[in-house]
Design a protein around this motif. Structure first.
Motif, mmCIF file in Angstrom:
data_model
loop_
_atom_site.group_PDB
_atom_site.id
_atom_site.type_symbol
_atom_site.label_atom_id
_atom_site.label_comp_id
_atom_site.label_asym_id
_atom_site.label_seq_id
_atom_site.Cartn_x
_atom_site.Cartn_y
_atom_site.Cartn_z
ATOM 1 N N GLN A 1 42.005 42.018 38.561
ATOM 2 C CA GLN A 1 41.961 42.542 39.925
ATOM 3 C C GLN A 1 42.782 41.639 40.841
ATOM 4 O OE1 GLN A 1 38.120 44.094 41.543
ATOM 5 N NE2 GLN A 1 37.255 43.165 39.684
ATOM 6 N N TRP B 1 39.831 40.828 27.392
ATOM 7 C CA TRP B 1 38.892 41.125 28.487
ATOM 8 C C TRP B 1 39.623 41.144 29.825
ATOM 9 C CZ3 TRP B 1 37.802 38.484 32.923
ATOM 10 C CH2 TRP B 1 36.720 38.946 33.680
ATOM 11 N N GLN C 1 38.721 35.792 38.926
ATOM 12 C CA GLN C 1 38.524 37.004 38.131
ATOM 13 C C GLN C 1 37.109 37.086 37.548
ATOM 14 O OE1 GLN C 1 41.091 39.447 38.013
ATOM 15 N NE2 GLN C 1 41.667 38.024 39.651
ATOM 16 N N HIS D 1 40.008 43.890 33.065
ATOM 17 C CA HIS D 1 39.265 43.598 34.296
ATOM 18 C C HIS D 1 40.102 42.948 35.390
ATOM 19 C CE1 HIS D 1 36.095 43.965 31.168
ATOM 20 N NE2 HIS D 1 35.409 44.505 32.153
#
Length: 321
Positions: free
Chosen positions: A296, A290, A273, A294
């Motif tokens: 993915q 965070w 990540q 973010h």
């Protein structure tokens, strides 16, 4: 070849879960799976449930369930709703067994582990055509092929894994009929996990790739029970230098809550990540905040990778990115 269509889940609110077994404390491999499922749920504005898979008392450690829950809290991995304990759900499992029995989908089996070894490790359906003395200890097996005529599933099952891509397995030659209730009258994982996923309305299952090989047989059980099939995604498995997975059985060291921040950062790095180096040393809450934004799935590559704390540091990740 049967291809699973889980379009019925697309419009449902996301419900994910983490389901550890209380056979010992969590380790880094457990943390990777927990964080992946937690982040996938939160990134998609879903719920994240915790289920304790305490089905096998001889293998469980006293106090391990509470220790696991404390560890999750220490790492900032807060769950939604109440924790479900499989040991309290035997009546539900028996109801599902009855349904399967009424559909002629299970049969008694008294074969031993030695018998299974002579079959090459894949059960060949031997007790389908034998008379088993049910007054003696016996297991209950689920038919995965040559099903009753009201079912039209072929031997080959194909599904799309959210992380590992297209998958297929021949249930006759690569799985074999599965035990749903053991000779010692304990319910088997393959039954309990599917029943609980149905009962809890689980829509997404994000877990380690060591469970990829059992996904097809679980998917078929969903189908046989006429239940929506969840979306599956299998993340990279953390392994030791010798190739063995990090596990309680292989004496993987327990997570230390004093190192929660560093361990979370390393788990994010292991999951590819690319956490910012400046977040190394941030609080668990800051790291997870965070990561929720973010996250993915597409960044995760591979079935397994060697984990070494010394090889996951901000400078190494930065230089190799």
């Amino acid at each position: 070849m049967s291809s699973v269509n889980n379009s019925s889940q697309h419009n449902q609110a996301y419900i994910g879960r983490f389901a550890p077994s209380p056979t010992g404390p969590l380790h880094f491999g457990s943390l990777v799976s927990a964080i992946a499922s937690y982040l996938d749920a939160h990134h998609h504005n879903g719920k994240w449930l915790v289920r304790m898979e305490d089905l096998d008392p001889p293998r469980e450690q006293t106090g391990a369930a509470n220790e696991i829950l404390r560890c999750l809290q220490d790492y900032g991995l807060e769950w939604d709703g109440d924790v479900v304990y499989q040991s309290q759900r035997w009546d539900i499992y028996e109801d599902y067994l009855y349904r399967l029995r009424q559909q002629n989908l299970i049969y008694p089996c008294d074969c031993t582990r030695q018998d299974l070894q002579t079959m090459g490790g894949i059960y060949n359906g031997r007790c389908r055509t034998r008379t088993v003395d049910t007054r003696k200890p016996h297991a209950q097996r689920l038919k995965l092929y040559d099903l009753p005529e009201q079912f039209s599933f072929p031997d080959e099952l194909r599904f799309n894994d959210l992380i590992q891509g297209e998958q297929q397995q021949n249930l006759r030659t690569q799985a074999g009929d599965q035990i749903l209730k053991r000779k010692d009258n304990l319910y088997a994982y393959q039954l309990a996990v599917v029943v609980d996923d149905i009962e809890q309305g689980i829509t997404h299952i994000i877990r380690g790739s060591d469970l990829l090989e059992v996904s097809a047989r679980q998917i078929l059980l969903f189908e046989l029970l006429d239940a929506p099939v969840p979306h599956y995604g299998h993340v990279t498995l953390a392994s030791q230098a010798n190739g063995q997975k990090l596990s309680k059985q292989n004496l993987a060291p327990a997570l230390d809550s004093k190192n929660a921040s560093a361990n979370i950062w390393q788990a994010l790095a292991f999951l590819q990540q690319n956490p910012p180096p400046e977040l190394y040393g941030a609080t668990p809450a800051e790291l997870l905040a965070w990561a929720k934004i973010h996250w993915q799935r597409s960044a995760i590559k591979g079935l397994s990778a060697i984990y070494s704390p010394a090889n996951i540091r901000p400078e190494i990740i930065t230089n190799n990115s």
